[in-house]
Design an enzyme around this catalytic site. Structure first.
Site, PDB file in Angstrom:
ATOM      1  N   CYS A  29      -8.605  37.665  42.094  1.00 14.40           N
ATOM      2  CA  CYS A  29      -9.614  38.574  41.508  1.00 14.40           C
ATOM      3  C   CYS A  29     -10.469  39.232  42.600  1.00 14.40           C
ATOM      4  O   CYS A  29      -9.957  40.058  43.330  1.00 14.40           O
ATOM      5  CB  CYS A  29     -10.444  37.840  40.455  1.00 14.40           C
ATOM      6  SG  CYS A  29     -11.247  38.998  39.322  1.00 14.40           S
TER       7      CYS A  29
ATOM      8  N   HIS B 228      -6.606  35.558  36.855  1.00 17.48           N
ATOM      9  CA  HIS B 228      -7.102  34.222  37.220  1.00 17.48           C
ATOM     10  C   HIS B 228      -6.080  33.141  36.856  1.00 17.48           C
ATOM     11  O   HIS B 228      -6.203  32.492  35.822  1.00 17.48           O
ATOM     12  CB  HIS B 228      -8.432  33.936  36.511  1.00 17.48           C
ATOM     13  CG  HIS B 228      -9.610  34.597  37.153  1.00 17.48           C
ATOM     14  ND1 HIS B 228     -10.296  34.018  38.205  1.00 17.48           N
ATOM     15  CD2 HIS B 228     -10.210  35.779  36.906  1.00 17.48           C
ATOM     16  CE1 HIS B 228     -11.284  34.818  38.575  1.00 17.48           C
ATOM     17  NE2 HIS B 228     -11.252  35.895  37.807  1.00 17.48           N
TER      18      HIS B 228
ATOM     19  N   GLU C 296      -5.771  30.234  37.853  1.00 20.69           N
ATOM     20  CA  GLU C 296      -6.318  28.864  37.809  1.00 20.69           C
ATOM     21  C   GLU C 296      -6.684  28.434  36.387  1.00 20.69           C
ATOM     22  O   GLU C 296      -6.774  27.240  36.112  1.00 20.69           O
ATOM     23  CB  GLU C 296      -7.511  28.719  38.769  1.00 20.69           C
ATOM     24  CG  GLU C 296      -8.827  29.322  38.322  1.00 20.69           C
ATOM     25  CD  GLU C 296      -8.928  30.835  38.527  1.00 20.69           C
ATOM     26  OE1 GLU C 296      -7.909  31.475  38.855  1.00 20.69           O
ATOM     27  OE2 GLU C 296     -10.047  31.371  38.337  1.00 20.69           O
TER      28      GLU C 296
END
Ligand code: MN
Length: 247
Positions: A117, A221, A223
């Site tokens: 990001c 993202h 994660e």
């Protein structure tokens, strides 16, 4: 989960957010899912604090085998020769200065870098690129939700991955679903960067550096999506690229 013993776990440095809090003593912050994603694929996360000392920065890089750059607010437009859009919310100057030096030094050392990001935008700026400061202003016709701020474990739009890129070799698909929480995006690419994924409105969703062994930026993202094969593969690729630099 990892079949490797502790000594074979590459150390992955992760940068941190810099928070000016009410006590007036600055604090660092990191979301745990960046760390747990690295742990899940056999890496050992090591937090790299913002420090106002280039020698100390080098000392941190001596201790890591790969670098993960996290998300955050916006880069000062002055870094790429633009004046600020009203909706641009710059990072703390301390973190911005540190992160830019961190990514440039890591790349110079040939360390693998994965950038998420803001990190992806930072990688682009570090190599001389520019940004669209506000997607809604730059792409008023886009029907996609890039700026979603809740439900990050849900996907928001599709991304098309360019065949023949490193990202395509990692994920092995031409089309994946991603989450999305960014109001800025890459405009002109930095030196040696190529766009390796696009949203359907044409917004650049991933970049990679041709002059480095492993320099990968994604605008989404992963994660938050580490339980999904498409996304955990990114962390696996970072840890595998770090393995030759094992520390
Ligand atoms: Mn997006």
């Amino acid at each position: 989960m990892s079949q490797h013993n502790d000594r074979s776990r590459p150390t992955i440095g992760i940068n941190c957010s810099w928070i000016e809090n009410r006590t007036r003593v600055p604090a660092l912050m990191i979301r745990m899912n960046y760390l747990t994603s690295v742990i899940k694929v056999g890496g050992t996360p090591l937090l790299v604090p913002v420090v106002d000392d280039p020698v100390l920065l080098e000392s941190y890089l001596d201790r890591i085998a790969g670098l993960l750059l996290i998300g955050g607010r916006d880069i000062s437009p002055a870094r790429y020769g633009a004046s600020a859009h009203p909706l641009t919310m710059p990072l703390s100057a301390m973190r911005e200065e540190f992160d830019l030096r961190l990514v440039r030094t890591a790349l110079d050392r040939g360390l693998p870098v994965m950038a998420i990001c803001l990190g992806c935008q930072l990688l682009n700026i570090a190599l001389g690129g520019t940004l669209h400061q506000d997607i809604a202003s730059a792409f008023p016709e886009s029907p996609l939700q890039h700026t979603k701020r809740i439900g990050m474990s849900l996907t928001s739009h599709y991304v098309r991955i360019v065949k023949g890129t490193q990202l395509f070799r990692i994920i092995g698909k031409e089309k994946i679903e991603t989450n999305s929480s960014h109001h800025q995006s890459i405009n002109q690419l930095g030196d040696g960067l190529v766009a390796s994924a696009f949203a359907e409105d044409g917004i650049i969703e991933a970049v990679e550096g041709m002059r480095y062994p492993f320099a990968l930026g994604v605008q989404w993202h992963p994660e938050y999506l580490a339980d999904q094969e498409d996304h955990i593969k990114l962390f696996q690729a970072l840890v595998e690229a770090a393995r030759p630099h094992l520390r």
